[in-house]
Every structure is written in structure tokens, then in C-alpha cells.
Design a protein around this motif. Sequence first.
Motif, PDB file in Angstrom:
ATOM      1  N   ALA A   1       7.899  10.763  23.646  1.00 15.45           N
ATOM      2  CA  ALA A   1       7.098  10.418  22.248  1.00 15.45           C
ATOM      3  C   ALA A   1       8.044  11.579  21.347  1.00 15.45           C
ATOM      4  CB  ALA A   1       5.613  11.222  22.377  1.00 15.45           C
ATOM      5  N   ILE A   2       8.879  12.545  21.727  1.00 17.17           N
ATOM      6  CA  ILE A   2       9.509  13.778  21.272  1.00 17.17           C
ATOM      7  C   ILE A   2      10.630  13.116  20.762  1.00 17.17           C
ATOM      8  CG2 ILE A   2      11.239  16.061  21.234  1.00 17.17           C
ATOM      9  CD1 ILE A   2       8.963  16.762  23.656  1.00 17.17           C
ATOM     10  N   PHE A   3      11.307  12.146  21.694  1.00 17.95           N
ATOM     11  CA  PHE A   3      12.558  11.082  21.093  1.00 17.95           C
ATOM     12  C   PHE A   3      12.298  10.386  20.117  1.00 17.95           C
ATOM     13  CE2 PHE A   3      16.207  11.918  24.388  1.00 17.95           C
ATOM     14  CZ  PHE A   3      16.051  12.624  24.507  1.00 17.95           C
ATOM     15  N   ALA A   4      10.999  10.182  19.785  1.00 22.00           N
ATOM     16  CA  ALA A   4      10.504   8.737  17.999  1.00 22.00           C
ATOM     17  C   ALA A   4      11.038   9.657  17.348  1.00 22.00           C
ATOM     18  CB  ALA A   4       9.257   8.519  18.781  1.00 22.00           C
ATOM     19  N   HIS A   5      10.953  10.910  17.555  1.00 24.29           N
ATOM     20  CA  HIS A   5      10.794  12.185  15.810  1.00 24.29           C
ATOM     21  C   HIS A   5      12.299  12.676  16.058  1.00 24.29           C
ATOM     22  CE1 HIS A   5       6.220  11.807  15.187  1.00 24.29           C
ATOM     23  NE2 HIS A   5       6.348  11.598  16.623  1.00 24.29           N
ATOM     24  N   LEU A   6      13.151  11.920  16.715  1.00 24.30           N
ATOM     25  CA  LEU A   6      14.458  12.702  16.489  1.00 24.30           C
ATOM     26  C   LEU A   6      15.062  11.306  15.763  1.00 24.30           C
ATOM     27  CD1 LEU A   6      15.605  14.178  19.865  1.00 24.30           C
ATOM     28  CD2 LEU A   6      14.620  15.438  17.660  1.00 24.30           C
ATOM     29  N   THR A   7      16.566  11.556  15.370  1.00 20.95           N
ATOM     30  CA  THR A   7      17.429  10.250  14.596  1.00 20.95           C
ATOM     31  C   THR A   7      18.687  10.203  16.142  1.00 20.95           C
ATOM     32  OG1 THR A   7      19.590  12.115  14.756  1.00 20.95           O
ATOM     33  CG2 THR A   7      18.319  11.222  12.782  1.00 20.95           C
ATOM     34  N   PRO A   8      18.892   8.636  16.269  1.00 29.72           N
ATOM     35  CA  PRO A   8      19.769   7.842  16.899  1.00 29.72           C
ATOM     36  C   PRO A   8      20.718   9.520  18.057  1.00 29.72           C
ATOM     37  CG  PRO A   8      19.184   6.544  15.499  1.00 29.72           C
ATOM     38  CD  PRO A   8      18.883   7.806  15.147  1.00 29.72           C
ATOM     39  N   GLU A   9      21.444  10.216  17.117  1.00 34.42           N
ATOM     40  CA  GLU A   9      21.968  11.523  17.160  1.00 34.42           C
ATOM     41  C   GLU A   9      21.132  12.404  17.954  1.00 34.42           C
ATOM     42  OE1 GLU A   9      23.789   8.433  13.954  1.00 34.42           O
ATOM     43  OE2 GLU A   9      21.785  10.168  14.306  1.00 34.42           O
ATOM     44  N   GLY A  10      20.168  12.674  17.618  1.00 36.35           N
ATOM     45  CA  GLY A  10      19.425  13.213  18.120  1.00 36.35           C
ATOM     46  C   GLY A  10      19.147  12.972  19.332  1.00 36.35           C
ATOM     47  N   ARG A  11      18.657  12.252  19.401  1.00 35.01           N
ATOM     48  CA  ARG A  11      18.645  11.663  21.562  1.00 35.01           C
ATOM     49  C   ARG A  11      19.489  11.928  21.965  1.00 35.01           C
ATOM     50  NH1 ARG A  11      16.529   6.589  18.283  1.00 35.01           N
ATOM     51  NH2 ARG A  11      14.709   7.242  16.965  1.00 35.01           N
ATOM     52  N   THR A  12      20.895  11.418  21.259  1.00 39.18           N
ATOM     53  CA  THR A  12      21.945  11.036  21.689  1.00 39.18           C
ATOM     54  C   THR A  12      22.568  12.453  22.639  1.00 39.18           C
ATOM     55  OG1 THR A  12      23.039   8.994  21.358  1.00 39.18           O
ATOM     56  CG2 THR A  12      24.196  10.971  22.351  1.00 39.18           C
ATOM     57  N   ASP A  13      22.126  14.017  21.931  1.00 41.27           N
ATOM     58  CA  ASP A  13      22.126  14.744  21.955  1.00 41.27           C
ATOM     59  C   ASP A  13      21.386  15.584  23.191  1.00 41.27           C
ATOM     60  OD1 ASP A  13      24.414  15.048  20.379  1.00 41.27           O
ATOM     61  OD2 ASP A  13      23.199  15.799  18.241  1.00 41.27           O
ATOM     62  N   LEU A  14      20.230  15.534  22.719  1.00 36.31           N
ATOM     63  CA  LEU A  14      19.178  15.852  24.001  1.00 36.31           C
ATOM     64  C   LEU A  14      19.305  15.460  25.394  1.00 36.31           C
ATOM     65  CD1 LEU A  14      16.427  16.878  21.457  1.00 36.31           C
ATOM     66  CD2 LEU A  14      18.052  19.018  22.787  1.00 36.31           C
ATOM     67  N   ALA A  15      19.777  14.368  25.777  1.00 34.98           N
ATOM     68  CA  ALA A  15      19.937  13.426  26.651  1.00 34.98           C
ATOM     69  C   ALA A  15      20.808  13.865  27.502  1.00 34.98           C
ATOM     70  CB  ALA A  15      20.047  11.623  26.274  1.00 34.98           C
ATOM     71  N   ASP A  16      20.483  13.902  29.071  1.00 33.72           N
ATOM     72  CA  ASP A  16      20.463  14.123  29.811  1.00 33.72           C
ATOM     73  C   ASP A  16      21.456  12.918  30.548  1.00 33.72           C
ATOM     74  OD1 ASP A  16      19.856  16.558  30.101  1.00 33.72           O
ATOM     75  OD2 ASP A  16      17.780  16.190  31.581  1.00 33.72           O
ATOM     76  N   ALA A  17      20.531  11.483  30.016  1.00 35.95           N
ATOM     77  CA  ALA A  17      21.727  10.367  30.607  1.00 35.95           C
ATOM     78  C   ALA A  17      21.624   9.059  30.272  1.00 35.95           C
ATOM     79  CB  ALA A  17      20.838   9.619  32.184  1.00 35.95           C
ATOM     80  N   PRO A  18      22.072   9.446  28.636  1.00 33.46           N
ATOM     81  CA  PRO A  18      22.069   9.100  27.313  1.00 33.46           C
ATOM     82  C   PRO A  18      21.532   7.351  28.252  1.00 33.46           C
ATOM     83  CG  PRO A  18      23.967  10.022  27.038  1.00 33.46           C
ATOM     84  CD  PRO A  18      23.505   9.881  28.419  1.00 33.46           C
ATOM     85  N   GLY A  19      22.058   6.280  28.671  1.00 36.65           N
ATOM     86  CA  GLY A  19      22.269   5.098  29.072  1.00 36.65           C
ATOM     87  C   GLY A  19      20.700   4.807  29.691  1.00 36.65           C
ATOM     88  N   MET A  20      20.233   6.045  29.108  1.00 35.35           N
ATOM     89  CA  MET A  20      18.247   5.820  29.902  1.00 35.35           C
ATOM     90  C   MET A  20      17.648   5.581  28.855  1.00 35.35           C
ATOM     91  SD  MET A  20      17.789   7.097  33.450  1.00 35.35           S
ATOM     92  CE  MET A  20      16.887   6.573  34.267  1.00 35.35           C
ATOM     93  N   LEU A  21      18.021   5.832  27.992  1.00 33.94           N
ATOM     94  CA  LEU A  21      17.057   5.624  26.672  1.00 33.94           C
ATOM     95  C   LEU A  21      16.581   4.403  26.381  1.00 33.94           C
ATOM     96  CD1 LEU A  21      19.599   7.787  24.327  1.00 33.94           C
ATOM     97  CD2 LEU A  21      17.471   8.756  25.178  1.00 33.94           C
ATOM     98  N   LEU A  22      15.563   4.331  25.379  1.00 27.26           N
ATOM     99  CA  LEU A  22      14.781   3.397  24.880  1.00 27.26           C
ATOM    100  C   LEU A  22      15.743   2.876  23.803  1.00 27.26           C
ATOM    101  CD1 LEU A  22      11.848   3.996  24.753  1.00 27.26           C
ATOM    102  CD2 LEU A  22      12.384   3.067  26.840  1.00 27.26           C
ATOM    103  N   THR A  23      15.574   1.395  22.983  1.00 24.89           N
ATOM    104  CA  THR A  23      16.162   1.566  21.801  1.00 24.89           C
ATOM    105  C   THR A  23      15.371   1.364  20.741  1.00 24.89           C
ATOM    106  OG1 THR A  23      14.446  -0.962  21.378  1.00 24.89           O
ATOM    107  CG2 THR A  23      16.754  -1.133  23.292  1.00 24.89           C
ATOM    108  N   ASP A  24      16.222   1.809  19.881  1.00 23.55           N
ATOM    109  CA  ASP A  24      15.791   2.146  18.610  1.00 23.55           C
ATOM    110  C   ASP A  24      14.212   1.888  18.048  1.00 23.55           C
ATOM    111  OD1 ASP A  24      17.867   3.945  17.987  1.00 23.55           O
ATOM    112  OD2 ASP A  24      19.579   2.611  16.954  1.00 23.55           O
ATOM    113  N   ALA A  25      14.438   0.742  18.759  1.00 21.49           N
ATOM    114  CA  ALA A  25      12.714  -0.368  17.848  1.00 21.49           C
ATOM    115  C   ALA A  25      12.029   0.034  18.736  1.00 21.49           C
ATOM    116  CB  ALA A  25      13.432  -1.784  18.103  1.00 21.49           C
ATOM    117  N   GLU A  26      12.611   0.182  20.606  1.00 22.98           N
ATOM    118  CA  GLU A  26      11.235   0.972  21.067  1.00 22.98           C
ATOM    119  C   GLU A  26      10.666   2.191  20.621  1.00 22.98           C
ATOM    120  OE1 GLU A  26      12.087  -1.311  25.340  1.00 22.98           O
ATOM    121  OE2 GLU A  26      13.548  -0.097  24.342  1.00 22.98           O
TER     122      GLU A  26
END
Length: 243
Positions: free
Chosen positions: A147-172
Amino acid sequence: MIQIAVKTLGTLARGLRVVEAVAAHQPIGLTALCQELGEDKSAMQRTLATLHEAGWIRPLADAPPRWELSTKPLVVAGRALDTSPLPARARPLLASIRDETGETAHLALLDGTTIVVVDVAEGRQMVRTALHVGAVHPPETSAAGRAIFAHLTPEGRTDLADAPGMLLTDAEYDEIRERGWSLCEGAVQQGSTSIASAVTDLSGKPLGALVVSGPDSRLTPEKYAAAGTLLRNAVAELGGGRH
């Protein structure tokens, strides 16, 4: 990060590190603390004595003594929650969500790069999702993190992620943001389902999330939309998120 142009206190910083280390490894002795933090025994002994005198830690009846936290950190945290505006305003909403769904509701806040549970309204069912204040959510797979990541930019998500490979797609993430709630089906705890709605400030920056969690035998797919709407409306009442 706010930069404050003054000289910091190394002894205070050491004391805070010791409190964190004791909390993570309690009960823990002098030698183990020195190894954990890379401190010499003389300095560590002074720090432990100071923290003990101030009431933050207490020794067990060991020889040599091992240390654990006292109840003082809990008292301080409880006072902070009672007086902090967002948790104080969210508390009656958590109780309402719990009562309406029958499941555990909680507030998780984004603290730097960590998503931390700060308040919980436990479900009254005998079998329920159990959470404690201070628990940390995995940002990529938890409902709160999604829910939080949905309100961040793709770059912001990558910066906060512990495991970027497990992120959802931008569309999701776009879908979560438009719908107003996210879903986690057993990705964090097998057999448990969580639904979350992001709490944001007036600019849309995510501050945290309201979450409801329960066994997947009760929080079933036909209940997702109703629970998500309930959370989205609660977030709107807090003054953030989608209105």
C-alpha cells in the motif's frame, strides 16, 4: 534527512546503540555486547552502569550478570503513542475496524526505510493474527508495504526495498493506488491474509498504512472488497489517502 549543524554526543549515541543491542539480544552479557558493538569493556561497563542507574536496563541474577530491558522503554513508547497525533487519531478507528471485521487491525508507520507496527487492536477470535508493537513489515510482500509503495515513484520503491526483485510491477502498484487498498495472501505468514490502505499526508506522501489481518479461512476473497473499502474510508477519516 534534516542536518543539524552541531557536534553530537558520542556517549549518548553509544548508549542508544547499547539499548538497541540489548533489545535485540536480551538477555546479553558484557562480553557479547562488546563483540556485537565493537566496544571495549571499560567503556561498555560505564554505559551499562549509566543505563541501569537511569532505569533503562536491569541485570539478571547471573554471574557475571546478563542484561535485559526494563519496562521503562515500554512506558516511554506508550506515552509517545498516546500523545503522537496520528496514532492517537487512528486508535479509535482501529477499534472500529476490528469490531466490524472481527479481525486484528493495526497501524504501521514508515520510519525511514522501515515499516513498523505502532498500534494494534487485537481480534477477539480465539484463532487470530497476532501482532506486537515494534514488529517490522517486509516492504515488498506485506500488505502495508504494498500500500505504501503504491504511493511512491518506481525509484522510491527501489530505494526502500530490501529485495527489489520481489517488487510488484508498476501496473500492479497503479491498480493498488487507484483501488485504494492492497492485498497479501500468505506471503508473509502462511495461512494469514492482510489488506491495507495507505495513510498519506496532504501532498500524497505515504506515512504508513491501516491494516486488517486474519486467517485465510475467515478473511476470504468475497470479503476483500468490503474490508478494503472499510480501510479506505478509515484512511479518509484520518485526513489522508484517497477521499
